[in-house]
Design a protein around this motif. Structure first.
Motif, PDB file in Angstrom:
ATOM      1  N   ASP A  86       0.835  -1.214   0.000  1.00 21.80           N
ATOM      2  CA  ASP A  86       0.000   0.000   0.000  1.00 21.80           C
ATOM      3  C   ASP A  86       0.872   1.267   0.000  1.00 21.80           C
ATOM      4  O   ASP A  86       2.107   1.194  -0.031  1.00 21.80           O
ATOM      5  CB  ASP A  86      -1.013  -0.027   1.160  1.00 21.80           C
ATOM      6  CG  ASP A  86      -0.370   0.216   2.531  1.00 21.80           C
ATOM      7  OD1 ASP A  86       0.829   0.567   2.597  1.00 21.80           O
ATOM      8  OD2 ASP A  86      -1.081   0.061   3.544  1.00 21.80           O
ATOM      9  N   ASN A  87       0.202   2.424   0.056  1.00 22.57           N
ATOM     10  CA  ASN A  87       0.933   3.702  -0.050  1.00 22.57           C
ATOM     11  C   ASN A  87       1.885   3.949   1.107  1.00 22.57           C
ATOM     12  O   ASN A  87       2.819   4.742   0.987  1.00 22.57           O
ATOM     13  CB  ASN A  87      -0.067   4.881  -0.049  1.00 22.57           C
ATOM     14  CG  ASN A  87      -1.015   4.764  -1.210  1.00 22.57           C
ATOM     15  OD1 ASN A  87      -0.649   4.213  -2.247  1.00 22.57           O
ATOM     16  ND2 ASN A  87      -2.245   5.254  -1.042  1.00 22.57           N
ATOM     17  N   ASN A  88       1.641   3.281   2.246  1.00 23.30           N
ATOM     18  CA  ASN A  88       2.524   3.470   3.405  1.00 23.30           C
ATOM     19  C   ASN A  88       3.645   2.439   3.438  1.00 23.30           C
ATOM     20  O   ASN A  88       4.332   2.293   4.448  1.00 23.30           O
ATOM     21  CB  ASN A  88       1.710   3.347   4.700  1.00 23.30           C
ATOM     22  CG  ASN A  88       0.667   4.435   4.789  1.00 23.30           C
ATOM     23  OD1 ASN A  88       0.958   5.602   4.504  1.00 23.30           O
ATOM     24  ND2 ASN A  88      -0.543   4.069   5.144  1.00 23.30           N
ATOM     25  N   ASN A  90       3.272  -0.665   3.662  1.00 25.79           N
ATOM     26  CA  ASN A  90       2.900  -1.879   4.379  1.00 25.79           C
ATOM     27  C   ASN A  90       2.454  -2.900   3.346  1.00 25.79           C
ATOM     28  O   ASN A  90       2.051  -2.525   2.234  1.00 25.79           O
ATOM     29  CB  ASN A  90       1.778  -1.596   5.378  1.00 25.79           C
ATOM     30  CG  ASN A  90       2.253  -0.649   6.470  1.00 25.79           C
ATOM     31  OD1 ASN A  90       3.420  -0.704   6.862  1.00 25.79           O
ATOM     32  ND2 ASN A  90       1.363   0.203   6.939  1.00 25.79           N
ATOM     33  N   GLU A 123      -4.320   0.609  -3.148  1.00 26.02           N
ATOM     34  CA  GLU A 123      -4.627   1.743  -2.254  1.00 26.02           C
ATOM     35  C   GLU A 123      -4.790   1.254  -0.827  1.00 26.02           C
ATOM     36  O   GLU A 123      -4.366   1.898   0.118  1.00 26.02           O
ATOM     37  CB  GLU A 123      -5.911   2.413  -2.725  1.00 26.02           C
ATOM     38  CG  GLU A 123      -5.685   3.232  -3.957  1.00 26.02           C
ATOM     39  CD  GLU A 123      -6.408   4.543  -3.893  1.00 26.02           C
ATOM     40  OE1 GLU A 123      -7.257   4.724  -3.001  1.00 26.02           O
ATOM     41  OE2 GLU A 123      -6.121   5.376  -4.773  1.00 26.02           O
ATOM     42  N   SER A 124      -5.477   0.115  -0.674  1.00 25.80           N
ATOM     43  CA  SER A 124      -5.562  -0.479   0.669  1.00 25.80           C
ATOM     44  C   SER A 124      -5.400  -1.991   0.536  1.00 25.80           C
ATOM     45  O   SER A 124      -5.796  -2.587  -0.473  1.00 25.80           O
ATOM     46  CB  SER A 124      -6.881  -0.127   1.342  1.00 25.80           C
ATOM     47  OG  SER A 124      -7.931  -0.428   0.478  1.00 25.80           O
ATOM     48  N   ASN A 181      -7.249  -0.998   8.970  1.00 23.51           N
ATOM     49  CA  ASN A 181      -6.135  -0.748   9.895  1.00 23.51           C
ATOM     50  C   ASN A 181      -5.288  -2.024   9.978  1.00 23.51           C
ATOM     51  O   ASN A 181      -5.574  -2.936  10.768  1.00 23.51           O
ATOM     52  CB  ASN A 181      -6.675  -0.345  11.276  1.00 23.51           C
ATOM     53  CG  ASN A 181      -5.548   0.135  12.170  1.00 23.51           C
ATOM     54  OD1 ASN A 181      -4.394  -0.310  12.044  1.00 23.51           O
ATOM     55  ND2 ASN A 181      -5.859   1.039  13.077  1.00 23.51           N
ATOM     56  N   ASN A 202       3.799  -4.869   8.464  1.00 23.37           N
ATOM     57  CA  ASN A 202       3.642  -3.439   8.720  1.00 23.37           C
ATOM     58  C   ASN A 202       4.963  -2.833   9.169  1.00 23.37           C
ATOM     59  O   ASN A 202       5.662  -3.423  10.010  1.00 23.37           O
ATOM     60  CB  ASN A 202       2.601  -3.237   9.832  1.00 23.37           C
ATOM     61  CG  ASN A 202       1.203  -3.641   9.379  1.00 23.37           C
ATOM     62  OD1 ASN A 202       0.686  -3.084   8.405  1.00 23.37           O
ATOM     63  ND2 ASN A 202       0.612  -4.616  10.044  1.00 23.37           N
ATOM     64  N   ASN A 203       5.284  -1.668   8.622  1.00 28.71           N
ATOM     65  CA  ASN A 203       6.495  -0.930   9.034  1.00 28.71           C
ATOM     66  C   ASN A 203       7.756  -1.767   8.885  1.00 28.71           C
ATOM     67  O   ASN A 203       8.638  -1.735   9.743  1.00 28.71           O
ATOM     68  CB  ASN A 203       6.379  -0.453  10.496  1.00 28.71           C
ATOM     69  CG  ASN A 203       5.142   0.362  10.707  1.00 28.71           C
ATOM     70  OD1 ASN A 203       4.795   1.186   9.859  1.00 28.71           O
ATOM     71  ND2 ASN A 203       4.446   0.130  11.792  1.00 28.71           N
ATOM     72  N   ARG A 221      10.143   4.731   2.462  1.00 25.50           N
ATOM     73  CA  ARG A 221       9.331   4.950   3.666  1.00 25.50           C
ATOM     74  C   ARG A 221       9.532   6.386   4.168  1.00 25.50           C
ATOM     75  O   ARG A 221      10.666   6.860   4.248  1.00 25.50           O
ATOM     76  CB  ARG A 221       9.753   3.965   4.756  1.00 25.50           C
ATOM     77  CG  ARG A 221       9.002   4.138   6.056  1.00 25.50           C
ATOM     78  CD  ARG A 221       9.258   3.004   7.002  1.00 25.50           C
ATOM     79  NE  ARG A 221       8.717   1.765   6.457  1.00 25.50           N
ATOM     80  CZ  ARG A 221       7.421   1.420   6.515  1.00 25.50           C
ATOM     81  NH1 ARG A 221       6.537   2.225   7.102  1.00 25.50           N
ATOM     82  NH2 ARG A 221       6.985   0.286   5.995  1.00 25.50           N
ATOM     83  N   LYS A 222       8.402   7.068   4.489  1.00 21.15           N
ATOM     84  CA  LYS A 222       8.527   8.469   4.926  1.00 21.15           C
ATOM     85  C   LYS A 222       8.862   8.534   6.402  1.00 21.15           C
ATOM     86  O   LYS A 222       8.565   7.653   7.157  1.00 21.15           O
ATOM     87  CB  LYS A 222       7.202   9.198   4.671  1.00 21.15           C
ATOM     88  CG  LYS A 222       6.996   9.428   3.176  1.00 21.15           C
ATOM     89  CD  LYS A 222       5.554   9.888   2.900  1.00 21.15           C
ATOM     90  CE  LYS A 222       5.157   9.481   1.490  1.00 21.15           C
ATOM     91  NZ  LYS A 222       3.821   8.934   1.380  1.00 21.15           N
TER      92      LYS A 222
END
Ligand code: 5RP
Length: 222
Positions: A86-88, A90, A123-124, A181, A202-203, A221-222
């Motif tokens: 996804d965009n983050n 993850n 997107e998700s 989430n 995640n992360n 990763r931001k």
């Protein structure tokens, strides 16, 4: 150019001499391993560790010596594929059934890069069925538990029999649909007794190299 190939080829730029590399699992990673094996003599010293029996055998056939993970202190960089990102940054992993060792090695790596073709970007998370590795003893009760949670569980099969992971566990693939989430869901599922690992990463990825037919994009990763 094949989009998996372009992502795998770009990943070579991140391999530095005198480092310990974690090798992921899957078709995109295997392209990377093949390219790496062709160039391995241009490095003075690289040490490899592997996330699956499949990768160990693939790399060994190409002449790359795999050092068992328990003989290694710190992995510098892990290169792996993913099933959804996804965009983050993850993701969902475990389509190849190697999620447990993939997550252990990724979490013990200073840096983690995923190489994916552009179809993996979403997107998700949640369109790809979420793999959950479970203890075989508990699988029926877990199937009922996941049914009650409306996770649409399906025991993964191979030739009509339960698929067995490298740690001798089963995998239940859950067709969840949109995951709002992913961190909350990962923690909730991991707390269930009998669940060994969840394919939500995640992360973990620091960077994702996205291959297209004619280019690569690098997401950080931001
Ligand atoms: C294996 C994985 C793989 O990285 C994932 O399934 C992607 O594979 P491919 O590169 O073949 O699309 O998580 O457990």
């Amino acid at each position: 150019m094949n989009s998996k190939f372009s992502a795998a080829q770009k990943a070579l730029d991140y391999v530095k001499d005198n480092t310990i590399l974690g090798l992921g699992t899957g078709s995109t990673t295997e392209i990377f391993i093949q390219l790496l094996a062709e160039r391995v003599n241009t490095f003075k010293k690289l040490i490899f560790t592997s996330t699956s029996n499949r990768t160990t055998s693939f790399a060994s056939h190409l002449g790359l010596k795999i050092t068992p993970f328990d003989e290694i202190e710190n992995v510098d960089l892990t290169i792996d594929g993913a099933d959804e990102v996804d965009n983050n940054l993850n993701g969902i992993k475990g389509g190849g059934g190697a999620l447990l060792f993939e997550k252990i090695i990724a979490k013990n790596s200073k840096e983690c890069i995923w190489i994916v073709d552009s179809n993996k970007l979403v997107e998700s998370l949640g369109k790809f069925p979420l793999p959950i590795e479970v203890v075989p003893f508990a699988f029926k009760s877990l199937m009922r538990n996941f049914e009650e949670k409306k996770l649409n569980p399906k025991l993964r099969l191979s030739n009509g029999k339960p698929f067995i992971t490298d740690s001798h566990n089963f995998i239940i693939d859950c067709s969840i649909g949109r995951i709002d989430n992913s961190l909350e869901l990962e923690l909730e599922l991991k707390l269930i007794t009998g669940v060994v690992e969840v394919g939500l990463f995640n992360n973990i990825a620091d960077r994702v190299i996205v291959g297209y037919q004619d280019k690569v994009d690098i997401l950080e990763r931001k």
